[in-house]
Design a protein around this motif. Structure first.
Motif, mmCIF file in Angstrom:
data_model
loop_
_atom_site.group_PDB
_atom_site.id
_atom_site.type_symbol
_atom_site.label_atom_id
_atom_site.label_comp_id
_atom_site.label_asym_id
_atom_site.label_seq_id
_atom_site.Cartn_x
_atom_site.Cartn_y
_atom_site.Cartn_z
ATOM 1 N N ILE A 217 0.712 -1.158 0.195
ATOM 2 C CA ILE A 217 -0.025 0.022 -0.054
ATOM 3 C C ILE A 217 0.794 1.096 -0.178
ATOM 4 C CG2 ILE A 217 -1.536 1.128 1.419
ATOM 5 C CD1 ILE A 217 -2.692 -1.345 2.348
ATOM 6 N N ALA A 218 2.079 1.192 0.593
ATOM 7 C CA ALA A 218 3.070 2.223 0.651
ATOM 8 C C ALA A 218 3.439 2.654 -0.651
ATOM 9 C CB ALA A 218 4.144 2.026 1.717
ATOM 10 N N LEU A 219 3.246 1.830 -1.792
ATOM 11 C CA LEU A 219 4.108 2.201 -2.824
ATOM 12 C C LEU A 219 3.151 3.150 -3.736
ATOM 13 C CD1 LEU A 219 4.790 -1.507 -4.097
ATOM 14 C CD2 LEU A 219 6.592 0.256 -3.679
ATOM 15 N N PRO A 220 4.052 4.047 -4.266
ATOM 16 C CA PRO A 220 3.166 5.028 -5.318
ATOM 17 C C PRO A 220 2.424 4.355 -6.413
ATOM 18 C CG PRO A 220 5.505 5.486 -5.420
ATOM 19 C CD PRO A 220 5.195 4.317 -4.085
ATOM 20 N N LEU A 221 1.125 4.620 -7.050
ATOM 21 C CA LEU A 221 0.815 3.954 -7.849
ATOM 22 C C LEU A 221 0.739 4.684 -9.112
ATOM 23 C CD1 LEU A 221 -2.186 1.993 -6.153
ATOM 24 C CD2 LEU A 221 0.305 1.259 -6.478
ATOM 25 N N CYS A 222 0.860 4.280 -10.520
ATOM 26 C CA CYS A 222 0.620 5.017 -11.650
ATOM 27 C C CYS A 222 -0.961 5.493 -11.778
ATOM 28 C CB CYS A 222 1.165 4.322 -12.797
ATOM 29 S SG CYS A 222 2.790 3.906 -12.762
ATOM 30 N N GLY A 223 -1.071 6.401 -12.622
ATOM 31 C CA GLY A 223 -2.510 6.986 -12.919
ATOM 32 C C GLY A 223 -3.354 5.919 -13.612
ATOM 33 N N HIS A 224 -3.145 4.992 -14.429
ATOM 34 C CA HIS A 224 -3.857 3.990 -14.947
ATOM 35 C C HIS A 224 -4.374 3.035 -13.814
ATOM 36 C CE1 HIS A 224 -0.340 1.626 -15.043
ATOM 37 N NE2 HIS A 224 -1.017 0.569 -14.711
ATOM 38 N N HIS A 225 -5.804 2.613 -13.958
ATOM 39 C CA HIS A 225 -6.672 2.181 -12.931
ATOM 40 C C HIS A 225 -7.314 0.622 -13.537
ATOM 41 C CE1 HIS A 225 -9.266 5.402 -14.121
ATOM 42 N NE2 HIS A 225 -9.884 4.445 -14.444
ATOM 43 N N ARG A 226 -6.702 0.433 -14.795
ATOM 44 C CA ARG A 226 -7.496 -1.054 -15.441
ATOM 45 C C ARG A 226 -6.364 -2.144 -15.122
ATOM 46 N NH1 ARG A 226 -11.387 -0.492 -19.309
ATOM 47 N NH2 ARG A 226 -10.647 -2.321 -20.263
ATOM 48 N N VAL A 227 -7.097 -2.974 -14.348
ATOM 49 C CA VAL A 227 -6.186 -4.171 -13.855
ATOM 50 C C VAL A 227 -6.819 -5.326 -14.422
ATOM 51 C CG1 VAL A 227 -5.549 -5.463 -11.847
ATOM 52 C CG2 VAL A 227 -5.995 -3.046 -11.657
ATOM 53 N N ASP A 228 -6.004 -6.109 -15.186
ATOM 54 C CA ASP A 228 -6.224 -7.457 -15.871
ATOM 55 C C ASP A 228 -6.252 -8.743 -14.646
ATOM 56 O OD1 ASP A 228 -6.748 -9.466 -17.834
ATOM 57 O OD2 ASP A 228 -4.851 -9.532 -18.569
ATOM 58 N N HIS A 229 -7.063 -8.592 -13.910
ATOM 59 C CA HIS A 229 -7.413 -9.575 -12.855
ATOM 60 C C HIS A 229 -8.767 -9.698 -12.349
ATOM 61 C CE1 HIS A 229 -5.858 -12.572 -9.841
ATOM 62 N NE2 HIS A 229 -4.534 -11.898 -10.226
ATOM 63 N N CYS B 17 -8.535 -8.343 -5.799
ATOM 64 C CA CYS B 17 -7.268 -7.458 -5.446
ATOM 65 C C CYS B 17 -6.246 -8.103 -4.807
ATOM 66 C CB CYS B 17 -7.885 -6.422 -4.425
ATOM 67 S SG CYS B 17 -9.160 -5.357 -5.326
ATOM 68 N N GLU B 18 -5.149 -8.367 -5.214
ATOM 69 C CA GLU B 18 -4.235 -9.210 -4.523
ATOM 70 C C GLU B 18 -2.736 -8.298 -4.766
ATOM 71 O OE1 GLU B 18 -2.526 -12.023 -7.868
ATOM 72 O OE2 GLU B 18 -3.498 -12.985 -6.265
ATOM 73 N N LEU B 19 -1.666 -8.761 -3.661
ATOM 74 C CA LEU B 19 -0.686 -8.064 -3.454
ATOM 75 C C LEU B 19 0.163 -8.088 -4.981
ATOM 76 C CD1 LEU B 19 0.725 -9.686 -0.455
ATOM 77 C CD2 LEU B 19 0.111 -7.434 -0.700
ATOM 78 N N LEU B 20 0.283 -9.039 -5.801
ATOM 79 C CA LEU B 20 1.124 -9.266 -6.935
ATOM 80 C C LEU B 20 0.557 -7.984 -7.782
ATOM 81 C CD1 LEU B 20 1.899 -12.934 -7.208
ATOM 82 C CD2 LEU B 20 3.252 -11.204 -6.438
ATOM 83 N N PHE B 21 -0.707 -7.858 -8.221
ATOM 84 C CA PHE B 21 -1.205 -7.049 -9.257
ATOM 85 C C PHE B 21 -1.000 -5.628 -8.282
ATOM 86 C CE2 PHE B 21 -5.410 -5.900 -7.558
ATOM 87 C CZ PHE B 21 -5.536 -4.426 -7.819
ATOM 88 N N LEU B 22 -0.931 -5.222 -7.048
ATOM 89 C CA LEU B 22 -0.863 -4.000 -6.901
ATOM 90 C C LEU B 22 0.600 -3.507 -6.880
ATOM 91 C CD1 LEU B 22 -2.524 -1.715 -5.131
ATOM 92 C CD2 LEU B 22 -1.574 -2.521 -3.017
ATOM 93 N N ILE B 23 1.708 -4.361 -7.049
ATOM 94 C CA ILE B 23 2.947 -4.273 -7.087
ATOM 95 C C ILE B 23 3.199 -3.798 -8.577
ATOM 96 C CG2 ILE B 23 5.282 -5.071 -7.196
ATOM 97 C CD1 ILE B 23 4.615 -6.792 -4.628
ATOM 98 N N LYS B 24 2.563 -4.461 -9.494
ATOM 99 C CA LYS B 24 2.787 -4.179 -10.791
ATOM 100 C C LYS B 24 2.175 -2.844 -11.311
ATOM 101 C CE LYS B 24 1.458 -7.641 -14.002
ATOM 102 N NZ LYS B 24 2.973 -7.627 -14.538
ATOM 103 N N LEU B 25 1.487 -2.176 -10.397
ATOM 104 C CA LEU B 25 0.955 -0.684 -10.815
ATOM 105 C C LEU B 25 1.780 0.286 -10.282
ATOM 106 C CD1 LEU B 25 -3.075 -1.184 -9.995
ATOM 107 C CD2 LEU B 25 -1.830 -1.320 -12.476
ATOM 108 N N SER B 26 2.820 -0.196 -9.500
ATOM 109 C CA SER B 26 3.840 0.876 -9.196
ATOM 110 C C SER B 26 4.505 1.441 -10.029
ATOM 111 C CB SER B 26 4.586 0.096 -7.874
ATOM 112 O OG SER B 26 5.392 1.016 -7.521
ATOM 113 N N CYS B 27 4.789 2.859 -9.933
ATOM 114 C CA CYS B 27 5.633 3.577 -10.658
ATOM 115 C C CYS B 27 7.209 3.670 -10.138
ATOM 116 C CB CYS B 27 5.257 5.025 -10.639
ATOM 117 S SG CYS B 27 3.515 5.259 -11.348
ATOM 118 N N VAL B 28 7.334 2.910 -9.210
ATOM 119 C CA VAL B 28 9.071 2.981 -8.855
ATOM 120 C C VAL B 28 9.613 1.760 -8.832
ATOM 121 C CG1 VAL B 28 8.527 5.058 -7.088
ATOM 122 C CG2 VAL B 28 8.129 2.572 -6.055
ATOM 123 N N ASP B 29 10.774 1.702 -8.424
ATOM 124 C CA ASP B 29 11.160 0.205 -8.381
ATOM 125 C C ASP B 29 10.882 -0.485 -7.289
ATOM 126 O OD1 ASP B 29 13.240 -1.978 -8.525
ATOM 127 O OD2 ASP B 29 15.075 -0.432 -8.260
#
Length: 307
Positions: free
Chosen positions: A163-175, A178-190
């Motif tokens: 949850i602490a990871l900053p997310l990119c602007g897009h919000h369409r998720v191919d899933h 809601c689970e951890l791995l997809f939330l990580i894929k939306l992050s804009c940082v390393d």
């Protein structure tokens, strides 16, 4: 980039299988049927194990906990999944985070609880004369409490990292959920430092219980081999077979699903495993225990005839 203080106004669109409406419709019927079976089967196990005094043993105390976990694990996922499949695929950021935390907490708790159940089976087979003394109700309650605390603690730790990871602007998720791995894929940082911490947490929540299960069943196998009576061996096998089947089904799915990094994560495989882990496995548990357990079947027949 999505800031944390703006997250309450954000939402996700879970695409799922929306590109294949026929498959999605059939899948929704399949999921609905399994969800009904999960609630019915696990509720029946909880009810008969409480009402039948012969099932007031440590084994069925832990089985009640497992059934309770499975009911709420599927309930935290399936209703929202069906809403997505039936046309409203939007879920709020807060709703998504709540689903992620609760689902992961129940799954982590089940990891530990299955290890506790293996200890119970070890004592039952290897120390039958001291079983009631060692597996005292107070000890059982402490072990169950450890399972719940450990599971929810693991979920809060890993979820807070995601949850602490900053997310990119897009919000369409191919899933589908809601689970951890997809939330990580939306992050804009390393995300590699965060993934490394999560991997350590996953290994801790898996290695401890898996080691306990393997050690318990190694001791059980050694005790069974030493038994001179064929009847005693079959009895020991019957005592452990149901639990072993549940362990293989649950841990096999979880380890394949979560012991992979974001770079190796397959989206379609993730969808299939999420259905297997959150819907199929909780449905199979009551079937496995009732079909192989004469005490449970007898208690269910008695309850049905009485009512």
């Amino acid at each position: 980039m999505m800031k944390i203080n703006e997250s309450s106004e954000k939402y996700f669109i879970l695409i799922g299988f929306s590109e294949y409406p026929q498959i999605e419709f059939i899948l929704s019927l399949f999921v609905s049927g399994l969800y009904t079976m999960t609630l019915t089967g696990n509720a029946a196990i909880i009810l008969v194990s409480i009402l039948d005094s012969r099932l007031h043993t440590p084994m069925y105390f832990f089985l009640r906990n497992l059934s309770f976990l499975d009911m709420f694990l599927t309930t935290s996922i399936v209703p929202q999944m069906l809403v997505n499949m039936w046309g409203n695929s939007k879920i709020s950021y807060l709703g998504c985070m709540a689903q992620l935390i609760v689902n992961f907490a129940f799954g982590s708790t089940e990891c530990v609880l299955l290890a506790v159940m293996s200890i119970d089976r070890y004592v039952a087979v290897c120390m039958p004369l001291r079983y009631t003394t060692i597996m005292h109700p107070r000890i059982c309650h402490i072990l169950a409490a450890i399972s719940w605390i450990w599971g929810f603690g693991n979920s809060l730790f890993q979820s807070s990292l995601a949850i602490a990871l900053p997310l990119c602007g897009h919000h369409r998720v191919d899933h589908l959920l809601c689970e951890l791995l997809f939330l990580i894929k939306l992050s804009c940082v390393d995300t590699r430092p965060t993934e490394a911490k999560m991997l350590v947490a996953r290994l801790v929540i898996l290695i401890g219980p898996v080691s306990t299960i393997l050690t318990s069943y190694a001791c059980i196998a050694r005790a069974v081999v030493r038994m001179k009576s064929a009847e005693g061996r079959w009895k020991a096998f019957g005592t452990c077979a149901s639990h072993l089947m549940v362990v293989f089904l649950f841990y096999g799915t979880v380890m394949f699903m979560y012991l992979q990094t974001e770079n190796n994560y397959s989206q379609n495989l993730g969808k299939a495993l999420s259905i297997l882990y959150s819907i199929v496995t909780p449905t199979m548990n009551p079937l496995i225990y009732t079909l192989r357990n004469k005490d449970v079947k007898r208690a269910i027949r008695k309850f049905i005839l009485k009512n």
